[in-house]
Design an enzyme around this catalytic site. Structure first.
Site, PDB file in Angstrom:
ATOM      1  N   ASP A   1      -9.622  17.319  25.279  1.00 20.21           N
ATOM      2  CA  ASP A   1     -11.032  16.811  24.929  1.00 20.21           C
ATOM      3  C   ASP A   1     -11.814  17.369  25.826  1.00 20.21           C
ATOM      4  OD1 ASP A   1     -12.630  15.746  23.459  1.00 20.21           O
ATOM      5  OD2 ASP A   1     -12.145  13.642  23.991  1.00 20.21           O
TER       6      ASP A   1
ATOM      7  N   ALA B   1     -15.951   5.223  22.190  1.00 23.09           N
ATOM      8  CA  ALA B   1     -14.999   4.832  21.121  1.00 23.09           C
ATOM      9  C   ALA B   1     -13.767   4.069  21.608  1.00 23.09           C
ATOM     10  CB  ALA B   1     -14.460   6.290  20.705  1.00 23.09           C
TER      11      ALA B   1
ATOM     12  N   GLY C   1     -13.886   2.349  24.562  1.00 25.17           N
ATOM     13  CA  GLY C   1     -14.163   1.127  25.478  1.00 25.17           C
ATOM     14  C   GLY C   1     -15.569   0.982  25.981  1.00 25.17           C
TER      15      GLY C   1
END
Ligand SMILES: *[C@@H]1O[C@H](CO)[C@@H](O)[C@H](O)[C@H]1NC(C)=O
Ligand SMILES: *[C@@H]1O[C@H](CO)[C@@H](O)[C@H](O)[C@H]1NC(C)=O
Length: 987
Positions: A810, A688, A690
């Site tokens: 994350d 998302a 790169g």
């Protein structure tokens, strides 16, 4: 009162025979969860509790309970204050359980308590002031909990306290000066707490009985108070990893009992104090990583030191001869200073030397011959000095050697025969010296050799075929020498070989047959030799080959079409005698330089292929006209070409100037090289944020480069987002971190348009891809277990050892990357949050971070994250490892993996969730790890263990469970630092 009455009523029929104290203890047991039933001997039919597990009574007729010792029994629940009703209780240990409340204020009811050990639990909240009202407390250990807030100033009221240990908590005040009032203190251990910046209270110098002061990583600032010289009984003084400035006080010369002084990683300046010769008991002195100046005092070296570390300072002058007289010296690390002169001739003759690192200084003269006299030397690292002469022949008998780095010196002569064959050496680096002679056939006994780096010397003779027996050889760099003869056929047996560079020698003959067996070969450089024969087509099956340089040889015949199968970053076959057609893939302008200087080669590249002569029967005039036209064309082309070149030159100049690079490690490559290598053929992932490229640099190093999409940072209303963007977050977070389980960010560049992040390359990709892809069979249970433990250690480091702590936000299997050995590292810090200094703990976030299936339930309604959210996500990864299933799967219906596992376990056997691909013989271990995963994914954050605890539990669930324990000498540092040889090593 009412509750108590009720309890009394309720339990009196049961407690008919046990005495009052036993009754209290049974209440205590009722308040706790005892999953392993370790308190089963606590039986109400006994008259007294004196024979119960963990209970000791006094010898008097009263048989009062004096000690409750319940160490390591997995007891969970809140602190059972009821034990303070035992009037003669003097000893309490609940060390290493899962007690998860705060410390109650009424703990001071335990008025007779002398020993209170609550270490290694989940205590949270603050330390109650009332604790100091326990008048005779001598021993207080609260280490390894989650206690926050201040260290109460009221501690100054303790009159008998001897031992105070608060290591590894979340204490956030400063070191209270009132500790200086507790004259009975013998040990103060406060290391690894995120304290607020503060000074070392000078009052601590009053503690004349203090033997151990451990203040590592306590955010200490300012100068070291001279009063510490008053610690006349101190044996171990550890102030490492702080921000202390100014000089080491001269009063340190008064520490006449000191054995160990740890001052590394501060900002201390000035010279070492005078009078150190008084410290006759000193054995270990570490003042590395400061800004110390002056010389290394002779009087320090005269002490019988075991370890002296002064690396990364600004010391100058010579190393005193006296150091060689210490009968204890095992470690001497002085790298990265400005030391000159020769090493003491006798060094090692009297000392059991194990590690010597003198790198990056200005030493000259010979390597002392006695370094390994006692037979313990493992690391000999002298890189980047001016040492000369030969390698002493008795080093050839040094069987203990493991790591030898002598690069960039002026050493010469032949390398002793036996030195080549040392059985434990895995790294032998002799690059950039003037060594001569040949590689001895004795090298066949160097079974552990992994990196043989001998380039840029004068080595000659042929390469011994015995080299082919080194099954662990990973790299052989022998370029720029005078080797001759054949490349031995035995080299194709080196199945671990990834880099072979023998360029610029005098090798001749053909490439050995069977080269395709070198499955791991990444780089094959044989340029500028006299090699001949055909290029074997089997090279095309070396799927990992990225570098192929055979230029400047006498290879002939056709270029094998199979080379087109390779994903090459460099192909150089120029200046050989190759002929025939170019393979279609390479028949274009981009590869021109790869093939020049091969007269017989034909392709679509006009000037590669000399045109056949112009027909002879053309008229003179026609020829002239043709020449004229050609000249004109050449001229025009020249002008256009020049202009174009000039423009691109200008553009590149501008481009290069505009790229602002920041690097976080010492780099072995040039950043500018990176940009040239970013082509679409090298993309290894698109996300998302790169694209990720794999780049193999000219020095052979592999890196992963993330190029971030050009994103606008504007919100819907057009205002500029105040949040930092992903790039900044990642750079700020990761740039500072050095941990073996966190992916390294080498460098980055940001010029607005182009944002690049350069990481270490992780050849096995992400855990998510591997586990949920076709290759999940590679991951057997021991590997999965190791991955879980590695990742846990990485996260534990972020949560507990970074100051301020970092929440990743994350955590998911796609952000756990695997290196060649399936070692796991935590990656992708794009949304990480540094938990701010002011309000440590819970932080409110403005955007949802995290990925579906991994988001802790509380996040959905509070939008607040703390480390507990990471722990939940980590628990999901454990469940993935155990079940082999995705975190979200249509098969689960509305549920995610965590819910699915819970509900399935409620109804069915555990076998229904364990990944069928796993070997059933590991079931017991798998279940232990699963249990940890379930605790981590508990829906109540408070029930989730800290990452530190998770690491501990995982270690205990492992095949060779050994629980970690504190090292008393104060070197429990999870930090890595670069040693002089550029390889990380434990402090
Ligand atoms: C407490 O129990 C532990 C483990 O059972 C034991 O090692 C320790 O010596 C005990 N302490 C005392 C004072 O009895
Ligand atoms: C320290 O911790 C306490 C208790 O958790 C908290 O209330 C306080 O805000 C923290 N102070 C600092 C400076 O972080």
């Amino acid at each position: 009162m009412l509750t108590l009455l009720f309890l009394l009523l309720l339990s009196s029929p049961l407690a008919h025979s046990v005495n009052q104290e036993g009754f209290y203890l049974l209440q205590f047991k009722l308040g706790l969860w005892d999953p392993t039933n370790s308190l089963s001997s606590w039986n109400n039919s006994d008259k007294t509790p004196c024979n119960w597990v963990g209970i000791t009574c006094d010898a008097s007729a009263l048989q009062s309970v004096i000690s409750v010792n319940l160490t390591g029994l997995e007891l969970a629940g809140p602190f059972p204050s009821i034990i303070c009703r035992l009037p003669f209780l003097s000893y309490v240990s609940l060390n290493n359980n899962s007690i998860n409340s705060s410390l109650p204020g009424n703990i001071s009811d335990c008025q007779r308590l002398q020993h209170l050990d609550l270490a290694q639990n989940y205590f949270s909240g603050t330390i109650p002031d009332s604790l100091s009202e326990i008048p005779f407390l001598r021993y207080l250990d609260l280490s390894g909990n989650s206690i926050s807030g201040e260290i109460p100033a009221s501690f100054g009221r303790f009159r008998h306290l001897e031992y105070l240990n608060l290591v590894e908590n979340y204490l956030n005040g400063t070191v209270p000066s009132s500790l200086g009032n507790i004259s009975s203190l013998r040990e103060i251990q406060l290391a690894y707490n995120p304290l607020s910046p503060g000074r070392i209270p000078s009052e601590l110098g009053n503690l004349t009985r203090l033997e151990f002061l451990w203040l590592a990583e306590c955010n200490l600032v300012g100068q070291i108070p001279a009063s510490l010289g008053g610690l006349s009984r101190i044996r171990n003084l550890d102030l490492s990893v702080n921000r202390l400035t100014g000089p080491i006080p001269s009063s340190f010369a008064d520490l006449k009992s000191v054995v160990q002084v740890e001052l590394f990683n501060n900002s201390l300046s000035g010279g070492l104090p005078l009078g150190l010769s008084n410290l006759t008991t000193l054995r270990r002195f570490d003042a590395s990583m400061n800004q110390l100046t002056g010389t290394i005092p002779d009087e320090l070296c005269k002490l019988p030191l075991g370890s002296l570390n002064l690396f990364e300072n600004r010391f100058e002058g010579t190393l005193p001869e006296s150091i060689a007289r210490s009968p204890n010296l095992y470690e001497l690390k002085l790298f990265k200073n400005k030391l000159t002169g020769e090493l003491p001739k006798e060094l090692g003759k009297n000392s059991p030397l194990e590690g010597l690192d003198m790198s990056y200084n200005e030493f000259h003269g010979e390597i002392p011959e006695g370094l390994c006299e006692k037979g313990h030397l493992e690391e000999l690292i002298l890189i980047y000095n001016s040492f000369s002469g030969q390698i002493p022949s008795n080093l050839g008998k040094c069987q203990s050697l493991k790591r030898v780095r002598l690069r960039n010196n002026k050493l010469s002569g032949t390398v002793p025969d036996q030195f080549w064959g040392l059985p434990h050496v895995y790294l032998l680096d002799l690059v950039e010296n003037s060594f001569s002679g040949s590689i001895s056939s004795k090298i066949s006994s160097a079974y552990n050799l992994s990196n043989l780096l001998i380039s840029n010397n004068q080595f000659s003779g042929s390469i011994p075929r015995e080299l082919g027996s080194l099954g662990n050889l990973n790299e052989f760099s022998g370029n720029d020498n005078k080797f001759m003869g054949l490349i031995p056929a035995s080299l194709v047996k080196l199945t671990q070989l990834s880099r072979l560079d023998l360029s610029d020698n005098n090798l001749s003959g053909e490439l050995p047959v069977g080269i395709k067996a070198l499955k791991k070969l990444n780089e094959l450089k044989l340029a500028n030799n006299k090699l001949s024969g055909k290029i074997p087509s089997e090279i095309g099956s070396l799927s990992g080959l990225n570098y192929l340089d055979l230029s400047g040889n006498a290879f002939s015949g056709k270029i094998p079409l199979e080379l087109q199968n390779l994903k090459l970053n460099l192909l150089n076959l120029s200046y050989n005698q190759l002929s025939g057609e170019l393979p279609a893939l390479y028949a274009n302008e981009n590869y021109r330089d790869s093939f020049v200087g091969n007269l017989g080669l034909c392709g679509d590249l006009p000037d590669l292929c000399p045109r056949v002569g112009v027909s002879k029967n053309l008229g003179y005039l026609w020829i002239l006209r043709t020449i004229f036209i050609l000249a004109a064309i050449v001229f025009l082309v020249g002008i256009v070409g020049f202009y174009w070149k000039y423009r691109t030159f200008k553009k590149n100049q501008k481009g290069l100037a505009m790229l602002k690079w920041r690097s976080f490690h010492k780099l072995g490559f040039s950043e500018f090289e990176i940009v040239e290598c970013l082509d679409e053929g090298n993309v290894i992932g698109i996300g998302a944020s790169g694209k990720v490229y794999k780049v193999v640099l000219s020095n052979g190093e592999e890196v992963a480069v993330k190029k971030l999409w050009k994103g606008t940072k504007r919100k819907d209303d057009g205002s500029v987002e105040p949040e930092k963007d992903e790039f900044e977050v990642e750079v700020e977070t990761l740039g500072k971190i050095r941990h073996k389980n966190i992916v390294r960010l080498w460098c980055c560049c940001n010029n607005g348009d182009c944002k690049l992040l350069v990481y270490e390359y992780m050849p096995n990709g992400s855990l998510g891809d591997l586990l949920h892809g076709s290759k999940s069979g590679l991951l057997d249970w021991p590997t999965r277990y190791k991955i879980a433990l590695d990742a846990a250690e990485g996260l534990s480091y972020l949560h507990h050892d970074c100051v301020p702590p970092i929440v990743h936000r994350d955590v998911k299997s796609n952000n756990i990357l695997l290196d060649g050995e399936f070692g796991a590292k935590v990656a992708d810090f794009g949304v990480a949050k540094v938990v701010g200094g002011v309000s440590k703990g819970v932080e409110s976030m403005s955007v949802i971070a995290g990925s579906y299936g991994y988001i802790a339930p509380e996040y959905g309604y509070t939008l607040r994250v703390n480390e507990k959210s990471d722990i939940y996500s980590f628990g999901v990864i454990i469940l993935e490892l155990v079940t082999g299933r995705l975190p979200v799967d249509p098969e689960f219906g509305e549920k995610d993996l965590a819910k699915w596992v819970c509900t399935t376990l409620d109804q069915k056997e555990v076998d229904n969730i364990i990944d069928p691909k796993l070997d059933a013989s590991y079931k017991e271990e798998i279940c232990k790890v699963l249990k940890i995963g379930l605790q981590c994914t508990s829906s109540l954050p408070i029930n989730r263990p800290s990452m530190r605890k998770v690491v501990k539990m995982l270690q205990e669930a492992g095949p060779d469970s050994k629980s970690r324990s504190f090292k008393k000498d104060g070197k429990l540092s999870p930090y890595y630092h670069e040693d002089g040889s550029g390889q990380g090593s434990m402090v």
